[in-house]
Every structure is written in C-alpha cells, then in structure tokens.
Design a protein around this motif. Structure first.
Motif, PDB file in Angstrom:
ATOM      1  N   LYS A  43      25.374  12.146 -42.453  1.00 13.32           N
ATOM      2  CA  LYS A  43      24.521  13.286 -42.785  1.00 13.32           C
ATOM      3  C   LYS A  43      23.783  13.087 -44.101  1.00 13.32           C
ATOM      4  N   ALA A  44      24.421  12.451 -45.062  1.00 13.21           N
ATOM      5  CA  ALA A  44      23.812  12.262 -46.376  1.00 13.21           C
ATOM      6  C   ALA A  44      22.588  11.354 -46.327  1.00 13.21           C
ATOM      7  N   LYS A  45      22.484  10.517 -45.296  1.00 11.73           N
ATOM      8  CA  LYS A  45      21.354   9.594 -45.197  1.00 11.73           C
ATOM      9  C   LYS A  45      20.214  10.123 -44.328  1.00 11.73           C
ATOM     10  N   LEU A  46      20.422  11.267 -43.701  1.00 10.07           N
ATOM     11  CA  LEU A  46      19.390  11.841 -42.862  1.00 10.07           C
ATOM     12  C   LEU A  46      18.316  12.502 -43.717  1.00 10.07           C
ATOM     13  N   TYR A  47      17.106  12.558 -43.205  1.00  9.82           N
ATOM     14  CA  TYR A  47      16.024  13.238 -43.928  1.00  9.82           C
ATOM     15  C   TYR A  47      16.218  14.751 -43.826  1.00  9.82           C
ATOM     16  N   GLU A  48      16.260  15.278 -42.642  1.00  8.61           N
ATOM     17  CA  GLU A  48      16.540  16.703 -42.419  1.00  8.61           C
ATOM     18  C   GLU A  48      18.014  16.816 -42.097  1.00  8.61           C
ATOM     19  N   ASN A  49      18.787  17.402 -43.006  1.00  5.96           N
ATOM     20  CA  ASN A  49      20.240  17.388 -42.809  1.00  5.96           C
ATOM     21  C   ASN A  49      20.909  18.698 -43.217  1.00  5.96           C
ATOM     22  N   ASP A  50      20.146  19.796 -43.173  1.00  2.00           N
ATOM     23  CA  ASP A  50      20.709  21.077 -43.600  1.00  2.00           C
ATOM     24  C   ASP A  50      21.297  21.815 -42.397  1.00  2.00           C
ATOM     25  N   LYS A  51      20.763  22.970 -42.059  1.00  2.00           N
ATOM     26  CA  LYS A  51      21.331  23.777 -40.980  1.00  2.00           C
ATOM     27  C   LYS A  51      21.112  23.145 -39.608  1.00  2.00           C
ATOM     28  N   LEU A  52      19.977  22.478 -39.441  1.00  2.00           N
ATOM     29  CA  LEU A  52      19.645  21.879 -38.153  1.00  2.00           C
ATOM     30  C   LEU A  52      19.185  20.441 -38.410  1.00  2.00           C
ATOM     31  N   PRO A  53      20.091  19.479 -38.340  1.00  2.00           N
ATOM     32  CA  PRO A  53      19.684  18.097 -38.652  1.00  2.00           C
ATOM     33  C   PRO A  53      18.638  17.591 -37.676  1.00  2.00           C
ATOM     34  N   GLY A  54      17.646  16.864 -38.215  1.00  2.00           N
ATOM     35  CA  GLY A  54      16.651  16.262 -37.339  1.00  2.00           C
ATOM     36  C   GLY A  54      17.308  15.247 -36.420  1.00  2.00           C
ATOM     37  N   LEU A  55      16.949  15.278 -35.148  1.00  2.00           N
ATOM     38  CA  LEU A  55      17.579  14.406 -34.160  1.00  2.00           C
ATOM     39  C   LEU A  55      16.709  13.216 -33.788  1.00  2.00           C
ATOM     40  N   GLY A  56      15.475  13.177 -34.305  1.00  2.00           N
ATOM     41  CA  GLY A  56      14.632  12.013 -34.102  1.00  2.00           C
ATOM     42  C   GLY A  56      15.064  10.893 -35.025  1.00  2.00           C
ATOM     43  N   GLY A  57      14.374   9.762 -34.910  1.00  2.00           N
ATOM     44  CA  GLY A  57      14.699   8.626 -35.761  1.00  2.00           C
ATOM     45  C   GLY A  57      14.565   7.337 -34.996  1.00  2.00           C
ATOM     46  N   THR A  58      15.312   6.330 -35.431  1.00  2.00           N
ATOM     47  CA  THR A  58      15.261   5.024 -34.774  1.00  2.00           C
ATOM     48  C   THR A  58      16.658   4.479 -34.533  1.00  2.00           C
ATOM     49  N   THR A  59      16.776   3.705 -33.464  1.00  2.00           N
ATOM     50  CA  THR A  59      17.971   2.894 -33.246  1.00  2.00           C
ATOM     51  C   THR A  59      17.550   1.431 -33.286  1.00  2.00           C
ATOM     52  N   THR A  60      18.494   0.581 -33.652  1.00  2.00           N
ATOM     53  CA  THR A  60      18.252  -0.860 -33.672  1.00  2.00           C
ATOM     54  C   THR A  60      19.184  -1.522 -32.677  1.00  2.00           C
ATOM     55  N   LEU A  61      18.624  -2.417 -31.871  1.00  2.00           N
ATOM     56  CA  LEU A  61      19.389  -3.156 -30.871  1.00  2.00           C
ATOM     57  C   LEU A  61      19.301  -4.643 -31.186  1.00  2.00           C
ATOM     58  N   VAL A  62      20.410  -5.339 -31.080  1.00  2.00           N
ATOM     59  CA  VAL A  62      20.432  -6.791 -31.196  1.00  2.00           C
ATOM     60  C   VAL A  62      20.654  -7.338 -29.791  1.00  2.00           C
ATOM     61  N   TYR A  63      19.625  -7.969 -29.257  1.00  2.00           N
ATOM     62  CA  TYR A  63      19.605  -8.381 -27.848  1.00  2.00           C
ATOM     63  C   TYR A  63      19.692  -9.896 -27.739  1.00  2.00           C
ATOM     64  N   ASN A  64      20.540 -10.364 -26.820  1.00  2.00           N
ATOM     65  CA  ASN A  64      20.705 -11.787 -26.558  1.00  2.00           C
ATOM     66  C   ASN A  64      19.964 -12.131 -25.267  1.00  2.00           C
ATOM     67  N   PRO A  65      18.822 -12.813 -25.341  1.00  2.00           N
ATOM     68  CA  PRO A  65      18.078 -13.138 -24.127  1.00  2.00           C
ATOM     69  C   PRO A  65      18.848 -14.036 -23.162  1.00  2.00           C
ATOM     70  N   ALA A  66      19.729 -14.878 -23.690  1.00  2.00           N
ATOM     71  CA  ALA A  66      20.472 -15.795 -22.828  1.00  2.00           C
ATOM     72  C   ALA A  66      21.405 -15.047 -21.889  1.00  2.00           C
ATOM     73  N   SER A  67      22.092 -14.051 -22.403  1.00  2.00           N
ATOM     74  CA  SER A  67      23.018 -13.265 -21.582  1.00  2.00           C
ATOM     75  C   SER A  67      22.393 -11.991 -21.042  1.00  2.00           C
ATOM     76  N   GLN A  68      21.192 -11.661 -21.536  1.00  2.00           N
ATOM     77  CA  GLN A  68      20.500 -10.420 -21.188  1.00  2.00           C
ATOM     78  C   GLN A  68      21.373  -9.199 -21.490  1.00  2.00           C
ATOM     79  N   GLU A  69      22.036  -9.265 -22.623  1.00  2.00           N
ATOM     80  CA  GLU A  69      22.916  -8.180 -23.035  1.00  2.00           C
ATOM     81  C   GLU A  69      22.577  -7.726 -24.448  1.00  2.00           C
ATOM     82  N   VAL A  70      22.776  -6.430 -24.699  1.00  2.00           N
ATOM     83  CA  VAL A  70      22.712  -5.898 -26.057  1.00  2.00           C
ATOM     84  C   VAL A  70      24.068  -6.122 -26.701  1.00  2.00           C
ATOM     85  N   GLU A  71      24.097  -6.882 -27.777  1.00  2.00           N
ATOM     86  CA  GLU A  71      25.359  -7.207 -28.435  1.00  2.00           C
ATOM     87  C   GLU A  71      25.726  -6.188 -29.505  1.00  2.00           C
TER      88      GLU A  71
END
Length: 464
Positions: A127-155
């Motif tokens: 919560k401390a790292k969110l931009y909007e984090n008071d009564k209604l925390p913002g739910l948008g943002g970004t996720t990061t995926l590390v993808y292995n093309p050889a196995s076609q899996e997200v590691e």
C-alpha cells in the motif's frame, strides 16, 4: 524512404527492440487504401483457419498459447489483474523476454484488481508504494512478466506499479523503461469521496526481471489529460503523446535532461503552420477543408502552461492557441526517424486514420526547422480496417494494428501496401490490445482485454 522492393530488416533497440524499426515501404499502402477487395485483405499469410478451441483464428502454420489469465496467482502472491492493455517488451537474461503490461482498471472494479475482491491481499508494504492508497486504492497499474520463449512459459510475474487508474497504453523508452499512461482525469472526491488524488498522468516503470513493486510517481510536467500512448525519439529523448478524446491534441514533451523525465521539461501541442485550430478528423459532417492524404504539412508547436490543471482543459486551451485537433489519438510508434499514430474514429466514416509525423532538423531546439505531419492512411472501409488502436512494427517492416471492436482482428499491412488479417477474435466480444513483438521478433504478444487473457503467437513470420 528506402527501396520499397527490398524492405530489409531494422535492428531493435538494445533494451526493448521496439522503438527503432521503420515502416519500410509503407508509403505505398495509402495508394490502394480505397476499394481494396477481399483478395487483398487476405494477402500476407493466407486465410485464417478455424480454431478448435474457439478463441483465436490464425493463418496456417501459426499457433498461440494463453500465457496469462486474469485471477491467476502471480509469483509475488497477488492476483493477475484484469483488463490487460498496452505492453512493452525488453530483452532479459538468457533469452528471456521481460514484458511490462498495463491494466485499464477503474478504482471500483474490485473483481479485476490484484488485491482480491475485498482488497484482502493489500499488505501495508504494498500500500505504501501505491499512488492512490487512501480509502479506495487505485487498481490500475502494471504487471511485469518474465517469459521463456523456449518453454513458452511465464517464469515470474508480479505487480510492478500500482495505485493508478485505467492504465491504457504507453510506450517503451530507449533507456529500458515503460511509460504507462492513465486514460482518466478523475479527481479527489470522485467515487463517492473515496479518491484522494488527481489522476491523468504518465508514470515510468523500469523493466526488471526481479520482483519489485516500484514507487509510483507521476510525471506531472508531461501534462494532466486523458492520456493514451507515448513514443520516444531515441535521438533526442523527446516524448510524443496522444490524447484519447474526440477533440484531442497531439503533444510533445521536451525533457530538461535527456533520459531523465522526472527532472521536468516543456509540454507543447502540435499546430499546422499558418492554420489556426486545423481539424484533421475529416468527419463527414465536419466543418472546414478535408485534411489531405499523402501531403506533408509543415507544423509548429504551441507552448502549454498550467499543464497540471484540475479542469482537464489542456485541449481547449491548446486549440484556442492554434493547435490542431485529432479524433481520439491512440497507439503511437517511433519508426525510422519518423513516428506513426492512430486516430481510432477519424475519417469520413469514423473508422480510423493513421498519421505520420517526421521531426524536423534540430527538433525541439530554438532554431528547429519544423517537422511535417502527413495523413498517411484513411481507408474508410470497415472490411479493411476499423477502430485502429494499438500499433506495432514487425522486424521485417509490416505494420501491425489491433482493432478495438466487438469482433476485432489484428490487421497487418505489408511493405507493398496490402492489408491482411493476422488474427481474429472468435471467442470473446472484446478488443485486442497491446500487440507487441519480442525483441527477437519471433513471438507476437497480444491481449484479449475483456477476457483478461495474454497470448503468445508464433509462426513462420518471415515470408521469404
């Protein structure tokens, strides 16, 4: 332009592989844009084959794999958020691909957030790292995926930015970051008094392969408006920005320090030289002359002040100062010393336009020579292209467009000027979003937004 019969390859940026590829030979694609028949539309990789799973039709020899689903548990213990949108890819270690992915989620859309329906997974450290984090925390943002093309899996996958609202598109930077944009201008007190901060900003997320929720800091000098996407000129670090409004403007941000956007800069809006408030939309019932196709018009730039205005009035003030108006600026991509951006409902039948902007000499300097704006394409045929949104360039020069429609296609345009269908969404009545290639060009990642799916598409990309 280079020899149109020999498109060749462009090298990717060292980090992202996404910002330096040119539109080789695409000047010609405007010429046959009127009256194209079904045979031309099916050019490229051939007709789309029915998918036994009923999700995604692709040409023969191509395959897809769902690599991420809304609600899946991520490796950081949070849930995969829904409404995936714009994405950027970066070269990781040992052939891995780092994907930074937006999530276009509103603050009250709890079932799509990373923290659970009751925010039960929202720990104090997060919560401390969110931009909007008071009564209604913002739910948008970004996720990061590390993808292995050889196995076609997200590691590995994790929340990398949070507390924002409706992160729509954005763009990669030459220094290895993703610029994520809020397509919202909500204010403190909105959502029944539960929001505490202004929204409508650009945030920067470093592309990292280690789980790390980054501190969310808005780059306010890049303007507060209904952002869509950005593109960075690798030579100058100037950032070009689109605005998703029917009467939006096209902006540029000149940073005080190249590569250090958080150290401030100057925001400007594009105007056609000698033409105050030019309308580029070409709507059937629009006023004024039609914007010409394939004719580069000289531009100038209008300085914007009060760029963090609470009134969401940048576009009005810019227009009064002479800035040109555009029909819902969407995806944008920097090519070979030029950039291209889509206007999703521009054109005579509101089916979409693509503009090209070529920076002038000494762009952004006091003695700049002035760039050129060209209406690059306006098909005015929904069988060819409709509601063009996200834009990407294949390593071999094809332009790849995602359609924002209930029956969308991924549409390609060859260097020879032929349109083709690369993919068809048959499983869900929702848009394609965020289409982008891996740095080596062997995998095309795309989202089916409403379904909360991210897919990896592979196949015989090199037609030669």
């Amino acid at each position: 332009m280079k020899n149109l019969n020999k498109p060749g390859r462009r090298s990717f940026l060292k980090k992202s592989g996404l910002a330096s590829i040119g539109f080789m030979g695409l000047y010609h694609f405007v010429q046959p844009a009127y009256g194209l028949g079904a045979a031309d539309i099916e050019a490229g990789y051939g007709p789309l084959m029915p998918d036994p799973e009923g999700i995604l039709n692709l040409p023969k020899g191509f395959n897809y794999k769902v690599i991420s689903r809304q609600g899946d548990l991520m490796t950081d213990g949070l849930l995969t958020p829904g409404s995936p949108d714009g994405m950027g890819t970066f070269a990781g270690k040992d052939g891995r691909v780092i994907i930074v992915r937006n999530h276009e989620i509103s603050p009250d859309d709890m079932e799509k957030g990373a923290f659970g329906r009751s925010n039960e997974k929202l720990a104090s450290g997060v919560k401390a790292k969110l931009y909007e984090n008071d009564k209604l925390p913002g739910l948008g943002g970004t996720t990061t995926l590390v993808y292995n093309p050889a196995s076609q899996e997200v590691e590995k996958d994790f929340l990398s930015l949070g507390g924002t609202v409706r992160n729509c598109a954005g763009g990669v930077s030459p220094w290895g970051s993703w610029l994520t944009c809020e397509e919202s201008t909500v204010m403190p007190g909105d959502y029944d008094g539960r929001l505490a901060k202004r929204h409508g900003y650009v945030f920067e997320v470093m592309a990292e392969d280690q789980s790390n929720l980054q501190q969310a800091k808005p780059i306010k000098e890049m303007g507060r408006f209904n952002h869509e996407a950005v593109a960075v000129d690798p030579k100058t670090s100037i950032v070009y920005l689109t605005e998703d409004r029917g009467d939006g403007l096209f902006y540029r941000f000149i940073p005080n320090v190249p590569g250090k956007l958080d150290q401030g800069g100057k925001l400007q809006a594009l105007a056609i030289k000698g033409e105050k408030g030019r309308d580029t939309r070409n709507w059937k019932d629009g006023e004024g002359p039609k914007f010409p196709i394939n004719q580069g018009l000289k531009v100038e730039w209008v300085d914007m002040d009060e760029v963090d205005s609470p009134e969401d009035d940048l576009r009005y003030r810019g227009f009064e100062q002479g800035a040109a108006v555009f029909a819902r600026g969407e995806g944008i991509w920097f090519g070979d010393a030029e950039l291209y951006f889509a206007c999703t409902n521009g054109g005579e039948i509101s089916a979409g336009q693509i503009f090209k902007y070529t920076p002038g000499g000494k762009e952004g300097e006091p003695q700049e020579e002035g760039g050129l704006l060209e209406l690059f394409a306006e098909p005015n045929d929904k069988e060819i292209l409709k509601s063009c949104d996200n834009v990407a360039i294949a390593p071999w020069g094809d332009l790849i467009l995602c359609e924002d429609d209930k029956h969308p296609f991924v549409v390609g345009i060859t260097p020879e000027g032929k349109y083709y269908k690369l993919a068809e969404n048959t499983g869900y009545k929702t848009e394609f979003a965020g289409g982008v290639f891996a740095p080596d060009g062997k995998t095309y990642f795309v989202n089916i937004q409403g379904a909360g799916l991210t897919l990896a598409i592979t196949g015989p990309w090199n037609r030669s």
